[in-house]
Design an enzyme around this catalytic site. Structure first.
Site, PDB file in Angstrom:
ATOM      1  CD  GLU A   1      -2.619   1.347  -0.029  1.00 25.00           C
ATOM      2  OE1 GLU A   1      -3.191   0.438  -0.660  1.00 25.00           O
ATOM      3  OE2 GLU A   1      -2.520   2.152  -0.826  1.00 25.00           O
TER       4      GLU A   1
ATOM      5  CE  LYS B   1       4.829   0.887   1.778  1.00 23.99           C
ATOM      6  NZ  LYS B   1       4.297   2.177   1.466  1.00 23.99           N
TER       7      LYS B   1
ATOM      8  CB  CYS C   1       6.097   3.689   7.285  1.00 25.99           C
ATOM      9  SG  CYS C   1       4.404   2.713   7.519  1.00 25.99           S
TER      10      CYS C   1
HETATM   11  P1  NAD Z   1      -1.811  -0.317  12.691  1.00 24.86           P
HETATM   12  O1  NAD Z   1      -1.079  -0.656  13.944  1.00 24.86           O
HETATM   13  O2  NAD Z   1      -2.771   0.889  12.654  1.00 24.86           O
HETATM   14  O3  NAD Z   1      -3.030  -1.588  12.598  1.00 24.86           O
HETATM   15  C1  NAD Z   1      -2.686  -2.968  12.539  1.00 24.86           C
HETATM   16  C2  NAD Z   1      -3.744  -3.668  13.107  1.00 24.86           C
HETATM   17  O4  NAD Z   1      -3.548  -5.176  13.177  1.00 24.86           O
HETATM   18  C3  NAD Z   1      -3.930  -3.339  14.631  1.00 24.86           C
HETATM   19  O5  NAD Z   1      -5.164  -2.755  15.083  1.00 24.86           O
HETATM   20  C4  NAD Z   1      -3.578  -4.626  15.426  1.00 24.86           C
HETATM   21  O6  NAD Z   1      -4.527  -5.126  16.580  1.00 24.86           O
HETATM   22  C5  NAD Z   1      -4.036  -5.723  14.158  1.00 24.86           C
HETATM   23  N1  NAD Z   1      -3.360  -7.232  14.339  1.00 24.86           N
HETATM   24  C6  NAD Z   1      -2.107  -7.401  14.746  1.00 24.86           C
HETATM   25  N2  NAD Z   1      -1.957  -8.659  14.710  1.00 24.86           N
HETATM   26  C7  NAD Z   1      -3.447  -9.240  14.424  1.00 24.86           C
HETATM   27  C8  NAD Z   1      -3.623 -10.666  14.387  1.00 24.86           C
HETATM   28  N3  NAD Z   1      -2.821 -11.714  14.519  1.00 24.86           N
HETATM   29  N4  NAD Z   1      -5.087 -10.602  14.323  1.00 24.86           N
HETATM   30  C9  NAD Z   1      -5.879  -9.835  14.008  1.00 24.86           C
HETATM   31  N5  NAD Z   1      -5.599  -8.478  14.097  1.00 24.86           N
HETATM   32  C10 NAD Z   1      -4.093  -8.396  14.242  1.00 24.86           C
HETATM   33  O7  NAD Z   1      -0.835  -0.694  11.401  1.00 24.86           O
HETATM   34  P2  NAD Z   1      -1.175   0.247  10.054  1.00 24.86           P
HETATM   35  O8  NAD Z   1      -0.438   1.753  10.175  1.00 24.86           O
HETATM   36  O9  NAD Z   1      -2.340  -0.038   9.475  1.00 24.86           O
HETATM   37  O10 NAD Z   1      -0.218  -0.492   9.100  1.00 24.86           O
HETATM   38  C11 NAD Z   1      -0.190  -1.882   8.959  1.00 24.86           C
HETATM   39  C12 NAD Z   1       0.804  -2.267   7.962  1.00 24.86           C
HETATM   40  O11 NAD Z   1       0.849  -1.422   6.535  1.00 24.86           O
HETATM   41  C13 NAD Z   1       2.246  -1.971   8.334  1.00 24.86           C
HETATM   42  O12 NAD Z   1       3.032  -3.242   7.605  1.00 24.86           O
HETATM   43  C14 NAD Z   1       2.830  -0.693   7.805  1.00 24.86           C
HETATM   44  O13 NAD Z   1       4.084  -0.609   7.335  1.00 24.86           O
HETATM   45  C15 NAD Z   1       2.032  -0.647   6.494  1.00 24.86           C
HETATM   46  N6  NAD Z   1       1.545   0.624   5.789  1.00 24.86           N
HETATM   47  C16 NAD Z   1       1.311   1.513   6.557  1.00 24.86           C
HETATM   48  C17 NAD Z   1       1.079   2.684   5.953  1.00 24.86           C
HETATM   49  C18 NAD Z   1       0.457   3.938   6.963  1.00 24.86           C
HETATM   50  O14 NAD Z   1       0.179   5.138   6.334  1.00 24.86           O
HETATM   51  N7  NAD Z   1       0.202   3.650   8.126  1.00 24.86           N
HETATM   52  C19 NAD Z   1       1.048   2.968   4.589  1.00 24.86           C
HETATM   53  C20 NAD Z   1       1.256   1.964   3.934  1.00 24.86           C
HETATM   54  C21 NAD Z   1       1.580   0.777   4.389  1.00 24.86           C
HETATM   55  C1  UGA Z   2       4.694   7.632   3.747  1.00 21.23           C
HETATM   56  C2  UGA Z   2       4.572   7.452   2.160  1.00 21.23           C
HETATM   57  O1  UGA Z   2       4.439   8.707   1.498  1.00 21.23           O
HETATM   58  C3  UGA Z   2       3.442   6.632   1.577  1.00 21.23           C
HETATM   59  O2  UGA Z   2       3.763   6.527   0.101  1.00 21.23           O
HETATM   60  C4  UGA Z   2       3.639   5.402   2.233  1.00 21.23           C
HETATM   61  O3  UGA Z   2       2.385   4.355   1.999  1.00 21.23           O
HETATM   62  C5  UGA Z   2       3.607   5.309   3.765  1.00 21.23           C
HETATM   63  O4  UGA Z   2       4.653   6.376   4.100  1.00 21.23           O
HETATM   64  C6  UGA Z   2       3.836   4.297   4.639  1.00 21.23           C
HETATM   65  O5  UGA Z   2       4.336   2.990   4.046  1.00 21.23           O
HETATM   66  O6  UGA Z   2       3.575   4.291   5.685  1.00 21.23           O
HETATM   67  P1  UGA Z   2       3.187   8.898   5.504  1.00 21.23           P
HETATM   68  O7  UGA Z   2       4.238   8.659   6.306  1.00 21.23           O
HETATM   69  O8  UGA Z   2       1.529   8.585   5.707  1.00 21.23           O
HETATM   70  O9  UGA Z   2       3.364   8.218   3.925  1.00 21.23           O
HETATM   71  O10 UGA Z   2       3.298  10.574   5.126  1.00 21.23           O
HETATM   72  P2  UGA Z   2       4.213  11.321   4.381  1.00 21.23           P
HETATM   73  O11 UGA Z   2       3.489  12.365   3.538  1.00 21.23           O
HETATM   74  O12 UGA Z   2       5.212  10.622   3.394  1.00 21.23           O
HETATM   75  O13 UGA Z   2       5.104  12.126   5.273  1.00 21.23           O
HETATM   76  C7  UGA Z   2       6.118  11.450   6.005  1.00 21.23           C
HETATM   77  C8  UGA Z   2       6.971  12.574   6.903  1.00 21.23           C
HETATM   78  O14 UGA Z   2       7.644  13.264   6.076  1.00 21.23           O
HETATM   79  C9  UGA Z   2       6.152  13.396   7.591  1.00 21.23           C
HETATM   80  O15 UGA Z   2       6.516  13.647   8.773  1.00 21.23           O
HETATM   81  C10 UGA Z   2       6.079  14.625   6.823  1.00 21.23           C
HETATM   82  O16 UGA Z   2       5.934  15.790   7.433  1.00 21.23           O
HETATM   83  C11 UGA Z   2       7.570  14.582   6.182  1.00 21.23           C
HETATM   84  N1  UGA Z   2       7.696  15.309   5.103  1.00 21.23           N
HETATM   85  C12 UGA Z   2       7.040  14.765   3.902  1.00 21.23           C
HETATM   86  C13 UGA Z   2       8.625  16.328   5.075  1.00 21.23           C
HETATM   87  O17 UGA Z   2       8.920  16.715   5.966  1.00 21.23           O
HETATM   88  N2  UGA Z   2       8.791  17.148   3.887  1.00 21.23           N
HETATM   89  C14 UGA Z   2       8.340  16.590   2.538  1.00 21.23           C
HETATM   90  O18 UGA Z   2       8.584  17.552   1.679  1.00 21.23           O
HETATM   91  C15 UGA Z   2       7.475  15.528   2.639  1.00 21.23           C
END
Ligand code: NAD
Ligand code: UGA
Length: 461
Positions: free
Chosen positions: A164, A219, A275
């Site tokens: 994602e 990713k 992340c």
């Molecule tokens: P999060 O902590 O918000 O959510 C994860 C959820 O999974 C929690 O609610 C937890 O209780 C649940 N969980 C854990 N183990 C479980 C199990 N065995 N059965 C059922 N539920 C379970 O995490 P997130 O931010 O949604 O991130 C999830 C993944 O996506 C991570 O690998 C992260 O790196 C990736 N990711 C995050 C973002 C972002 O913006 N947060 C963007 C892209 C990818």
């Molecule tokens: C980032 C990536 O942008 C997503 O594509 C990815 O899916 C995600 O991580 C993930 O894997 O979790 P996110 O962390 O939600 O998304 O937000 P960003 O907009 O990337 O910002 C990350 C951090 O960098 C923030 O603290 C933001 O303020 C900072 N940032 C971003 C800067 O300081 N300068 C910039 O120009 C851009």
């Protein structure tokens, strides 16, 4: 003809699982989607009648949940039932940095992923497509396949990688209009089944299919490149402060080169979020584990530069306030790691606060979306001082005006739009003089603040 998917289960109702599946449910009303989680309070919040209580704040999310919930989108703690009934299972659980044993502080902790695989294998009575939605180390699909095939009931599992790329704060628009969707896999029919789902709203030329390992590695690589841009411009911001160059002008000048591009060049107090750091640490760990020391060290610098930027921001506050912040009140505007989210994971604000508290500063925080409990939990998690001390030194208030009352200095940590619209003359009136502003986001208008006689310092100027 690919297999038609009628029921989806998503394990993990977090920042990715919740918004992603809400959008799939909106765009594909013919597919029934159940998002499950072990965290019952989180599921209850997703089911709350009052949409303000959803566990994730994202612009546009409430409207979609209101439309799809209890139509073809369900939130449940009955994980087994949802797995049993699904044709396709997304794993969207957290993959934090390991905090114990081998790889501590570097590697991704895959215990939640493995638990999901074992549970899927135990429950499944017919063939399933299992989709990696979580961010995972390259080659995790091989481990998943081994667990599924060796502990299952003899049914077939096809594994796909579908990382994602949404960013928080813009999750819904990123999901509805993605730059690309990436699907890695080995089985053409399984790949086609997932392509068909996205094709309901994403044009086919934006749906990229690759082998499993390219997808998993892309990713980590995307996040590493994005974070590297922020660290690169932040390194230049330090040089700007010494030389009279202005980092926004430098960003604009280099960003107009189409080979460089203008996005992700905004200097800041440092990147945060759940992340970037975790994924780069993981990349560094993987490179080291293959003996690629130079590769590991190259990417490690991105994190070191980010730590330096947070430290530098705090040091500048201390130095400018006559080399001591002991007993001084510093108002923090913003705590979230970026605007338009209530997420604070790895937010720069936490570390800046921690440095200043160690210098005996008193901090008052205002953030439009972050709760006091969250802020105290973030500080307590660092274990730098007792929870009682954190509560004595940090106050969380409901308005920025209250936060700035009697403050020696204001630090802008998050780029919330509302901060630009404040009555800065009124704020200044109630502050200690000289009234300092340290803008970690280059958000405010220097001329307006200087005309009001603020001492204004911004990153990279
Ligand atoms: P999060 O902590 O918000 O959510 C994860 C959820 O999974 C929690 O609610 C937890 O209780 C649940 N969980 C854990 N183990 C479980 C199990 N065995 N059965 C059922 N539920 C379970 O995490 P997130 O931010 O949604 O991130 C999830 C993944 O996506 C991570 O690998 C992260 O790196 C990736 N990711 C995050 C973002 C972002 O913006 N947060 C963007 C892209 C990818
Ligand atoms: C980032 C990536 O942008 C997503 O594509 C990815 O899916 C995600 O991580 C993930 O894997 O979790 P996110 O962390 O939600 O998304 O937000 P960003 O907009 O990337 O910002 C990350 C951090 O960098 C923030 O603290 C933001 O303020 C900072 N940032 C971003 C800067 O300081 N300068 C910039 O120009 C851009």
């Amino acid at each position: 003809m690919s297999k038609t998917i009628k029921k989806i289960c998503c394990i993990g109702a977090g920042y990715v699982g919740g918004p992603t599946m809400s959008v799939v449910a909106k765009q594909c009303p013919h597919i029934e989607i159940t998002i499950v989680d072990v965290n019952a309070a989180r599921i209850a919040a997703w089911n709350d009648e009052n949409l303000d209580n959803l566990p994730v704040y994202e612009p546009g999310l409430q409207e979609i949940v209101a439309e799809a919930r209890n139509r073809n989108l369900f939130f449940s703690t009955d994980i087994e039932k949802a797995i049993d009934e699904a044709d396709m299972i997304f794993i969207s659980v957290n993959t934090p940095t390991k905090n114990y044993g081998k790889g501590k502080g570097m590697a991704a902790d895959l215990k939640y992923i493995e638990l999901c695989a074992r549970q899927i294998a135990a429950v499944a009575k017919n063939d399933k497509i299992v989709v990696e939605k979580s961010t995972l180390p390259v080659r995790t699909a091989a481990a998943l396949k081994s667990i599924l095939d060796n502990t299952g009931n003899g049914v077939n599992f096809h594994i796909l990688s579908n990382p994602e790329f949404l960013a928080e704060g813009t999750a819904i628009q990123d999901l509805i209009n993605p730059d690309r969707v990436l699907i890695g896999g080995e089985n053409d029919e399984a790949i086609a089944a997932l392509v068909d789902i996205y094709a309901h709203w994403v044009s086919r030329d934006k749906i990229l299919t690759t082998n499993l390992w390219s997808s998993e590695l892309s990713k980590l690589t995307a996040n590493a490149f994005l974070a590297q841009r922020v660290s690169s411009i932040n390194s230049i911001s330090a040089l700007c402060e010494k030389t009279g160059a202005n980092v926004d002008e430098v960003s604009k000048a280099i960003g107009m080169d189409s080979r460089i591009g203008s996005k992700f060049l905004k200097a800041s107090v440092g990147f945060g979020g759940s992340c970037f750091q975790k994924d780069i640490l993981n990349l560094v760990y993987i490179a080291r584990s293959y003996g690629l020391t130079e590769v590991a060290e190259y990417w490690d610098q991105v994190i070191l530069m980010n730590d330096y930027q947070k430290q530098r921001f705090a040091d500048n506050i201390i130095q400018t306030l006559y080399n001591t912040v002991s007993g001084k009140k510093i108002a923090f505007l913003g705590w979230a790691f970026k605007k338009d989210t209530n997420d604070t994971r790895e937010s720069a604000a936490i570390y800046v606060a921690d440095y200043l508290l160690s210098e005996q500063a008193e901090i008052t925080v205002y953030d439009p979306k972050v709760s006091a409990e969250r802020i105290y939990a973030d500080l307590d998690y660092l274990n730098t001082r007792s929870s009682e001390e954190n509560r004595a030194l940090v106050k969380v208030v409901n308005t920025a005006y209250e936060a700035c009352n009697d403050a020696h200095a204001i630090a802008v940590l998050t780029e919330w739009d509302e901060f630009k619209r404040y009555d800065w003359a009124k704020i200044k009136e109630h502050m200690k003089k000289p009234a300092f502003v340290f803008d970690g986001r280059k958000l405010l208008n220097r001329k307006e603040l200087e005309d009001l006689d603020f001492k204004y310092y911004a990153i990279g100027e």
